[in-house]
Each structure stands twice: as C-alpha cells, then as structure tokens.
Design a protein around this motif. Structure first.
Motif, PDB file in Angstrom:
ATOM      1  N   HIS A   1      -9.647  -0.258  -6.875  1.00  0.00           N
ATOM      2  CA  HIS A   1      -8.313   0.316  -6.639  1.00  0.00           C
ATOM      3  C   HIS A   1      -7.305  -0.474  -7.472  1.00  0.00           C
ATOM      4  CE1 HIS A   1      -4.968   0.953  -3.324  1.00  0.00           C
ATOM      5  NE2 HIS A   1      -4.673   1.539  -4.473  1.00  0.00           N
TER       6      HIS A   1
ATOM      7  N   ASP B   1      -9.442  -4.470  -4.375  1.00  0.00           N
ATOM      8  CA  ASP B   1      -8.010  -4.284  -4.618  1.00  0.00           C
ATOM      9  C   ASP B   1      -7.536  -5.174  -5.749  1.00  0.00           C
ATOM     10  OD1 ASP B   1      -7.198  -2.383  -2.586  1.00  0.00           O
ATOM     11  OD2 ASP B   1      -7.825  -3.914  -1.152  1.00  0.00           O
TER      12      ASP B   1
ATOM     13  N   ASP C   1      -6.248   4.351   3.052  1.00  0.00           N
ATOM     14  CA  ASP C   1      -6.265   2.894   2.845  1.00  0.00           C
ATOM     15  C   ASP C   1      -5.035   2.237   3.451  1.00  0.00           C
ATOM     16  OD1 ASP C   1      -6.544   0.334   1.829  1.00  0.00           O
ATOM     17  OD2 ASP C   1      -6.397   0.920  -0.280  1.00  0.00           O
TER      18      ASP C   1
ATOM     19  N   MET D   1      -3.910  -1.394  -8.522  1.00  0.00           N
ATOM     20  CA  MET D   1      -2.475  -1.369  -8.201  1.00  0.00           C
ATOM     21  C   MET D   1      -1.768  -2.151  -9.303  1.00  0.00           C
ATOM     22  SD  MET D   1      -2.916  -1.975  -4.140  1.00  0.00           S
ATOM     23  CE  MET D   1      -4.566  -2.613  -4.373  1.00  0.00           C
TER      24      MET D   1
ATOM     25  N   HIS E   1     -14.714  -1.811  -1.487  1.00  0.00           N
ATOM     26  CA  HIS E   1     -13.364  -1.523  -2.002  1.00  0.00           C
ATOM     27  C   HIS E   1     -12.739  -2.809  -2.547  1.00  0.00           C
ATOM     28  CE1 HIS E   1      -9.647   0.918  -2.076  1.00  0.00           C
ATOM     29  NE2 HIS E   1      -9.026  -0.205  -1.743  1.00  0.00           N
TER      30      HIS E   1
END
Ligand code: DX5
Ligand code: ZN
Length: 221
Positions: A68, A37, A177, A70, A35
């Motif tokens: 992911h 970020d 998460d 953001m 994962h």
C-alpha cells in the motif's frame, strides 16, 4: 459460493525487530495477504518502510505481499517494489493524475493493481479506473498511523462501491483499511468488503498474534 473473506495483517503494527517471525506467524495462523504500508512523510505525515524491507519479508511467507503506497509520485517506485517481491501494488488516487498510466505500469510488471481512496475522497474519483483495477482499497481512517478509530461513514461508501461494481460487472476486490477489530469486522463484510486489513487488532492485542487473527476470522465467518 460466496468468496471467503480475506484477512490482510498490516505489519505496520508488528515488532520490526522480529518482522520475519511475525510474518511467518500470521501466515501459519491463516492470513491471506501480508499488508505492507509504505509512507513517505509527504503524502502522509509519517515515514515507514521501503522496498528493501519488502525484499527481506519475501522469504518468510508464500502469501501475496499487498503493498500500500502512501507516497507522492508512486510511479517512480513501482519497479523497485516489483523487484522486491510485491504481488499487489496499490496507489492512492489523490497522488495519481494519470491513473490509467499508473495501473498499466503496475500490470506491465505482472502484478495486480489497486487504487485507494482517503475517507474524504469521493467514490466518483475512481469511477474511470474501475474496469482496469484488481482491487479498490477504501480507507476507514486518514492514512498515516496505525491504531486509529474506524470512521463509521466508511460503511455506506463500501455499500455504494459494492453496488457499482456488481451493477457494472467488475471483479475488483474491495479492501478496507484502518481501525478494523472483531467488533466492527462483521459490519464491514456485510457492507460488501472482501479483504480486511488489520494492524493493531492482530499485532497489538492482549491475546497474541495467532489468537488476534483467529478472533477476527471468527468475527467474519
Ligand atoms: C494506515 C495504514 C493501515 C494501518 C492499519 O495508514 O494504511 O494499514 O496500519 O492499522 P490499524 O488496523 O491499527 O488501524
Ligand atoms: Zn494500509
């Protein structure tokens, strides 16, 4: 047979100077996704990493890279992350006025598409996108930083989403998460999640990375 729960270590809590080795270590220890970020300092207060870092990680693992985003206006960066070796790209519904178009852009690159919701965003906001996404990422902290406490109100949201997906026959994976540890992971799975993201509890635990991941695995087995 019920699907095996997937563990997705979040490299946000890794030692960035030893990122390749630590990605290889979680891979050997039995992780399912890596994962990653990505934060832009606008949608969330923090700035983290971009596509060149994803490309640097790519040779260190055969696991799917779960990116992911953001970030504001994520459409601008989908090509870059696809080219860097991402397998799954997840965008935030709060940043996507045209979620169908964004999902299509991700899928056109041959990638899996995910949609994420902040803790205060109603589940109804993603209902229209559910038939088209491969993954729904429910945030259990307000995004921006690793090491925050799990928000318990997440559990009924996961249960409700599980019911909606099952009732309508949609195959999207539910990923959760933020703040996941071996103490709460079992409850998150019972609520209906199938992918657990964990940063601090894997990369910053006292027992080391391999043990941290195995303790989490035991907690959900
Ligand atoms: C938070 C990130 C998470 C975070 C999880 O904004 O999306 O993936 O790294 O870290 P922990 O497990 O430490 O809450
Ligand atoms: Zn994340």
């Amino acid at each position: 047979m019920e699907d095996r729960v997937k563990l997705a270590p979040s490299i946000l809590s890794a030692d960035f100077a030893r990122l390749g080795e630590q990605v290889a270590e979680v891979t050997r220890a039995g992780a399912d996704y890596i994962h990653i970020d990505v934060m832009d300092g606008h949608f969330v207060p923090n700035i983290s990493i971009g596509a060149p870092v994803v490309a640097s990680i790519r040779p260190w693992t055969g696991l799917p890279l779960d990116v992911h985003l953001m970030i504001e206006r994520p459409d601008r960066y989908i090509s870059d992350f696809a080219a860097s070796g991402a397998d799954i790209i997840t965008v935030h519904i709060e940043t996507c006025p045209d979620i169908h178009g964004t999902i299509e852009t991700i899928k056109d690159k041959g990638l899996r598409a995910g949609v994420s919701l902040n803790p205060a965003t109603p589940l109804s906001s993603i209902e229209e996108g559910l038939p088209y996404v491969d993954l729904v990422l429910i945030m259990s902290v307000n995004p921006g930083f690793g090491g925050q406490a799990f928000i318990p109100e997440t559990l009924p949201r996961v249960t409700q989403l599980r019911e909606i997906l099952d009732r309508r026959g949609f195959a999207a994976e539910i990923e959760v998460d933020g703040g996941i540890t071996s103490s709460n992971a079992g409850d998150v799975v019972k609520a209906g999640a199938r992918v657990l993201v964990a940063g601090s509890s894997i990369f910053r635990g006292k027992t080391g990375i391999t043990r941290g991941l195995r303790e989490l695995r035991e907690a959900v087995s």
